[in-house]
Design a protein around this motif. Structure first.
Motif, short mmCIF file in Angstrom:
data_model
loop_
_atom_site.label_atom_id
_atom_site.label_comp_id
_atom_site.label_asym_id
_atom_site.label_seq_id
_atom_site.Cartn_x
_atom_site.Cartn_y
_atom_site.Cartn_z
N LEU A 28 0.83 -1.20 0.00
CA LEU A 28 0.00 0.00 0.00
C LEU A 28 0.87 1.26 0.00
O LEU A 28 0.63 2.19 -0.78
CB LEU A 28 -0.94 -0.01 1.20
N ARG A 29 1.87 1.30 0.86
CA ARG A 29 2.76 2.47 0.91
C ARG A 29 3.45 2.68 -0.43
O ARG A 29 3.57 3.82 -0.91
CB ARG A 29 3.79 2.30 2.02
N ALA A 30 3.90 1.60 -1.07
CA ALA A 30 4.57 1.71 -2.37
C ALA A 30 3.61 2.23 -3.45
O ALA A 30 3.98 3.09 -4.27
CB ALA A 30 5.15 0.36 -2.79
N VAL A 31 2.37 1.76 -3.44
CA VAL A 31 1.37 2.22 -4.41
C VAL A 31 1.09 3.71 -4.22
O VAL A 31 1.05 4.48 -5.18
CB VAL A 31 0.08 1.38 -4.31
N LEU A 32 0.89 4.12 -2.97
CA LEU A 32 0.60 5.53 -2.71
C LEU A 32 1.78 6.42 -3.12
O LEU A 32 1.57 7.50 -3.69
CB LEU A 32 0.24 5.73 -1.25
N SER A 36 1.79 9.44 -6.13
CA SER A 36 1.88 10.77 -5.48
C SER A 36 0.71 11.01 -4.52
O SER A 36 0.15 12.10 -4.49
CB SER A 36 1.96 11.87 -6.54
N LEU A 37 0.39 10.01 -3.74
CA LEU A 37 -0.69 10.12 -2.76
C LEU A 37 -0.16 9.86 -1.34
O LEU A 37 -0.89 9.37 -0.48
CB LEU A 37 -1.82 9.13 -3.09
N THR A 38 1.08 10.21 -1.09
CA THR A 38 1.69 9.90 0.20
C THR A 38 0.98 10.60 1.36
O THR A 38 1.05 10.11 2.49
CB THR A 38 3.19 10.26 0.22
N GLU A 39 0.30 11.70 1.12
CA GLU A 39 -0.42 12.37 2.21
C GLU A 39 -1.56 11.51 2.75
O GLU A 39 -2.02 11.71 3.86
CB GLU A 39 -0.94 13.75 1.77
N LEU A 40 -1.99 10.52 1.99
CA LEU A 40 -3.05 9.62 2.43
C LEU A 40 -2.52 8.42 3.21
O LEU A 40 -3.30 7.65 3.77
CB LEU A 40 -3.87 9.11 1.24
N PRO A 72 -10.35 11.97 -7.71
CA PRO A 72 -9.08 12.66 -7.49
C PRO A 72 -8.87 13.02 -6.01
O PRO A 72 -9.75 13.58 -5.36
CB PRO A 72 -9.19 13.91 -8.35
N GLY A 73 -7.71 12.62 -5.49
CA GLY A 73 -7.38 12.93 -4.11
C GLY A 73 -8.03 12.04 -3.08
O GLY A 73 -7.92 12.27 -1.89
N ARG A 74 -8.73 11.01 -3.54
CA ARG A 74 -9.40 10.07 -2.62
C ARG A 74 -8.98 8.65 -2.96
O ARG A 74 -8.70 8.34 -4.11
CB ARG A 74 -10.92 10.19 -2.73
N LEU A 75 -8.99 7.81 -1.95
CA LEU A 75 -8.55 6.44 -2.13
C LEU A 75 -9.54 5.49 -1.47
O LEU A 75 -10.09 5.79 -0.41
CB LEU A 75 -7.18 6.27 -1.44
N ARG A 76 -9.74 4.35 -2.11
CA ARG A 76 -10.54 3.28 -1.50
C ARG A 76 -9.62 2.09 -1.26
O ARG A 76 -8.91 1.65 -2.17
CB ARG A 76 -11.69 2.86 -2.41
N VAL A 77 -9.62 1.61 -0.03
CA VAL A 77 -8.95 0.36 0.30
C VAL A 77 -10.04 -0.65 0.62
O VAL A 77 -11.02 -0.32 1.30
CB VAL A 77 -7.94 0.50 1.47
N ALA A 78 -9.89 -1.83 0.09
CA ALA A 78 -10.90 -2.86 0.29
C ALA A 78 -10.19 -4.18 0.57
O ALA A 78 -9.10 -4.43 0.05
CB ALA A 78 -11.78 -2.98 -0.96
N ALA A 138 -13.22 0.92 2.71
CA ALA A 138 -13.21 2.22 3.39
C ALA A 138 -12.50 3.21 2.49
O ALA A 138 -11.58 2.86 1.76
CB ALA A 138 -12.51 2.11 4.74
N GLU A 139 -12.94 4.47 2.56
CA GLU A 139 -12.33 5.53 1.74
C GLU A 139 -11.75 6.61 2.63
O GLU A 139 -12.27 6.89 3.72
CB GLU A 139 -13.38 6.15 0.82
N CYS A 140 -10.70 7.22 2.12
CA CYS A 140 -10.12 8.39 2.77
C CYS A 140 -9.69 9.35 1.69
O CYS A 140 -9.50 8.98 0.53
CB CYS A 140 -8.95 8.01 3.68
N GLY A 141 -9.57 10.63 2.07
CA GLY A 141 -9.18 11.64 1.11
C GLY A 141 -8.24 12.66 1.71
O GLY A 141 -7.94 12.62 2.91
N GLU A 142 -7.76 13.53 0.88
CA GLU A 142 -6.85 14.58 1.33
C GLU A 142 -7.52 15.41 2.41
O GLU A 142 -8.72 15.72 2.34
CB GLU A 142 -6.46 15.46 0.16
N GLY A 143 -6.76 15.75 3.44
CA GLY A 143 -7.29 16.57 4.52
C GLY A 143 -8.12 15.81 5.53
O GLY A 143 -8.82 16.41 6.32
N THR A 144 -8.04 14.43 5.51
CA THR A 144 -8.84 13.66 6.46
C THR A 144 -7.99 12.89 7.44
O THR A 144 -8.48 12.01 8.12
CB THR A 144 -9.77 12.67 5.71
#
Length: 145
Positions: A28-32, A36-40, A72-78, A138-144
């Motif tokens: 997961l860390r490698a994918v993010l 360029s989604l390391t803030e998530l 954009p700026g949101r991610l779903r992990v399942a 579950a989903e998360c996004g920038e600023g959460t």
């Protein structure tokens, strides 16, 4: 000329092995980082960790981590596993209660519900079209964070 990123998603098949959740978090860390989604990373890793650990502890078979952008700026992990039973913490209308202070288990899914922007479950019953089981997401996004 503007370039358009192609849609992406990753699925990591995991054996029922105690090392699997850690390997999935590293993936997961490698994918993010690659997207360029390391803030998530902090929130996404927490969500994935709880869902993966739940699958490992409560199902005997293999499971899988799926990572995909929700928008954009949101991610779903399942996390998919072979058991079609929905855990009490993810049932519709389930209370968001945290277990008693002395309880040794039961905090994972309430933690997911508290930290995710959105969450849900899909029960996969069609054995011909899928492997059956369930998919908790579950989903998360920038600023959460």
């Amino acid at each position: 000329m503007a370039t358009v990123s192609p849609p992406w998603s990753y699925t990591l098949q995991l054996p029922h092995d105690p090392r699997a959740p850690g390997i999935a978090r590293a993936t997961l860390r490698a994918v993010l980082a690659a997207h360029s989604l390391t803030e998530l990373t902090p929130t996404a890793e927490l969500l994935a960790s709880e869902l993966l650990t739940n699958a490992h502890l409560h199902t005997p078979g293999p499971y899988a981590l799926r990572i995909l952008p929700a928008e954009p700026g949101r991610l779903r992990v399942a996390v998919w596993d072979t058991d079609p039973r929905v855990p009490p913490g993810f049932k519709e209308g389930a209370p968001g209660d945290v277990p008693e202070k002395e309880a040794e288990h039961g905090r994972g899914l309430p933690l997911v519900r508290a930290c995710a922007d959105a969450w849900g479950v899909a029960v996969l019953r069609e054995l011909g079209a899928s492997k059956g089981g369930k998919l908790l997401w579950a989903e998360c996004g920038e600023g959460t964070d």
